[in-house]
Design an enzyme around this catalytic site. Structure first.
Site, mmCIF file in Angstrom:
data_model
loop_
_atom_site.group_PDB
_atom_site.id
_atom_site.type_symbol
_atom_site.label_atom_id
_atom_site.label_comp_id
_atom_site.label_asym_id
_atom_site.label_seq_id
_atom_site.Cartn_x
_atom_site.Cartn_y
_atom_site.Cartn_z
ATOM 1 N N SER A 181 -6.701 11.866 16.364
ATOM 2 C CA SER A 181 -5.280 12.060 16.068
ATOM 3 C C SER A 181 -4.580 12.713 17.254
ATOM 4 C CB SER A 181 -5.112 12.907 14.802
ATOM 5 O OG SER A 181 -5.800 14.143 14.946
ATOM 6 N N GLY B 196 -6.782 5.190 16.850
ATOM 7 C CA GLY B 196 -6.188 6.380 16.259
ATOM 8 C C GLY B 196 -4.681 6.472 16.329
ATOM 9 N N LYS C 31 0.864 -1.174 0.000
ATOM 10 C CA LYS C 31 0.000 0.000 0.000
ATOM 11 C C LYS C 31 0.900 1.223 0.000
ATOM 12 C CE LYS C 31 -3.197 2.574 2.947
ATOM 13 N NZ LYS C 31 -3.899 2.561 4.245
ATOM 14 N N ASP D 151 -1.168 5.563 15.566
ATOM 15 C CA ASP D 151 -0.438 4.795 14.561
ATOM 16 C C ASP D 151 0.905 5.427 14.227
ATOM 17 O OD1 ASP D 151 -1.281 7.045 13.244
ATOM 18 O OD2 ASP D 151 -2.302 5.998 11.617
ATOM 19 N N LYS E 46 1.806 9.773 19.211
ATOM 20 C CA LYS E 46 0.356 9.842 19.335
ATOM 21 C C LYS E 46 -0.099 9.102 20.594
ATOM 22 C CE LYS E 46 -1.572 10.470 14.687
ATOM 23 N NZ LYS E 46 -2.493 9.846 13.696
ATOM 24 N N GLY F 27 -5.397 -1.030 17.919
ATOM 25 C CA GLY F 27 -5.451 -1.189 16.464
ATOM 26 C C GLY F 27 -4.504 -0.230 15.778
#
Length: 330
Positions: A208, A229, A76, A231, A235, A301
């Site tokens: 974010s 959120g 990706k 990632d 963060k 996640g």
């Protein structure tokens, strides 16, 4: 025309076609399957490349991997362009490139913007399906950006939720979530963060943020939290003490401790890498998941390339079966 992505030529699947043929059930199945393959050692992600390009304040990078179980190989490519909102474009822009694992030949080019949103929502939905209490009644949403409505719709399908409560740092955006709830005839209430923690049986954070928005003392026993959120290094969405109090699951442990929500709890010594379980182990039945109704479970996640490849492969195959992909010769 061949109806397999392995046929002659390159399949091109547009954003519009992806939205037409890949719904929440298809995304859920693809993500669930690849999480299971990862936990078995049948699929693995390659190192992520992510760089500031020094133009348009953009971040650009690559997520890649190989799923031996599904025979999906690809990358990706894309990133985040903050100025796109002024151009009436999505800030996140990406394309998925699929290759034949047997030959290395290019197989498909698949629009990745919609699929990124639907695969992220599928990941939290998988976590709810496997980890939330069966009697969960109230869903809490922290965040009301573009991704939030995808998260909300996918989550509402996993339990018989009777109410949605939500908070966002900019309250005016909560109308997005309220509109979905009105459409689906689910009561909706805008609340503050402490009220959200007191009411919600399942909480999804999708922001974010770079600071904790939900504190440990606000979360009641038995809650399942999906932190979606975080990632990137730095963060943060929840109190590190909350991770120390919860049973922790993730998509990929290496990302969880380096760029995911767990980075802060690990750095402060509250938890270690061994405290985090890949959710694929629950899917495969090698970990029990939730053990009782008082346990707090948390899914970190982080978003892995294999999720993108899984949903893109599903999109390519469905598009070819339905005659919706453009074929071009190499």
């Amino acid at each position: 025309m061949s109806t397999s992505v392995n046929g002659a030529g390159v399949a091109i699947v547009s954003e519009a076609v992806c939205e037409q043929i890949v719904g929440r059930p298809e995304a859920f199945k693809a993500v669930e399957s690849v999480f299971g393959a990862m936990a078995r050692g049948d699929a693995y992600n390659f190192p992520v490349v992510r760089e500031a390009i020094g133009h348009a304040d953009a971040l650009y990078g690559f997520k890649s991997g190989f799923d031996r179980a599904g025979m999906v190989l690809g990358v990706k490519s894309g990133g985040y362009w903050p100025g796109n909102v002024q151009k009436d474009l999505t800030n996140h822009q990406s394309t998925v490139i699929l290759f034949d694992p047997d030959t290395g030949r290019l197989k498909a080019l698949v629009g990745g913007n919609y699929l990124t949103a639907v695969r992220t929502a599928a990941a939290s939905a998988v976590s709810i399906a496997y980890l939330a209490r069966k009697d969960a009644k109230v869903l809490g949403m922290v965040g009301a950006g573009h991704q939030s409505t995808f998260q909300l719709r996918a989550a509402l399908e996993q339990r018989a939720f009777e109410k949605v409560v939500a908070w966002n740092p900019h309250p005016e955006y909560l109308s997005r979530l309220a509109a979905v709830c009105d459409e689906l005839r689910v009561p909706f209430e805008a609340v503050d963060q402490q009220q959200l923690g007191a009411q919600a049986d399942v909480i999804i954070t999708i922001t974010s943020a770079f600071e904790p928005l939900m504190m440990k003392e606000w979360i009641k026993p038995g809650t399942h939290i999906a932190c979606m959120g975080t990632d990137t290094k730095g963060k943060q969405e929840v109190d590190p003490e909350l991770l120390a109090a919860a049973t922790l699951f993730t998509d990929e442990v290496a990302q969880s401790i380096s760029i995911g929500e767990a980075q802060h709890a690990v750095a402060s010594g509250l938890i270690s890498e061994s405290d985090i379980t890949p959710i694929g182990e629950v899917i495969n039945g090698t970990h029990p998941g939730r053990r009782d109704d008082q346990e707090i479970t948390l899914f970190d996640g982080t978003g892995v390339g294999l999720q993108d490849l899984a949903v893109a492969s599903a999109a390519a195959n469905l598009a070819l079966e339905q005659g919706l992909a453009l074929r071009i010769a190499l």
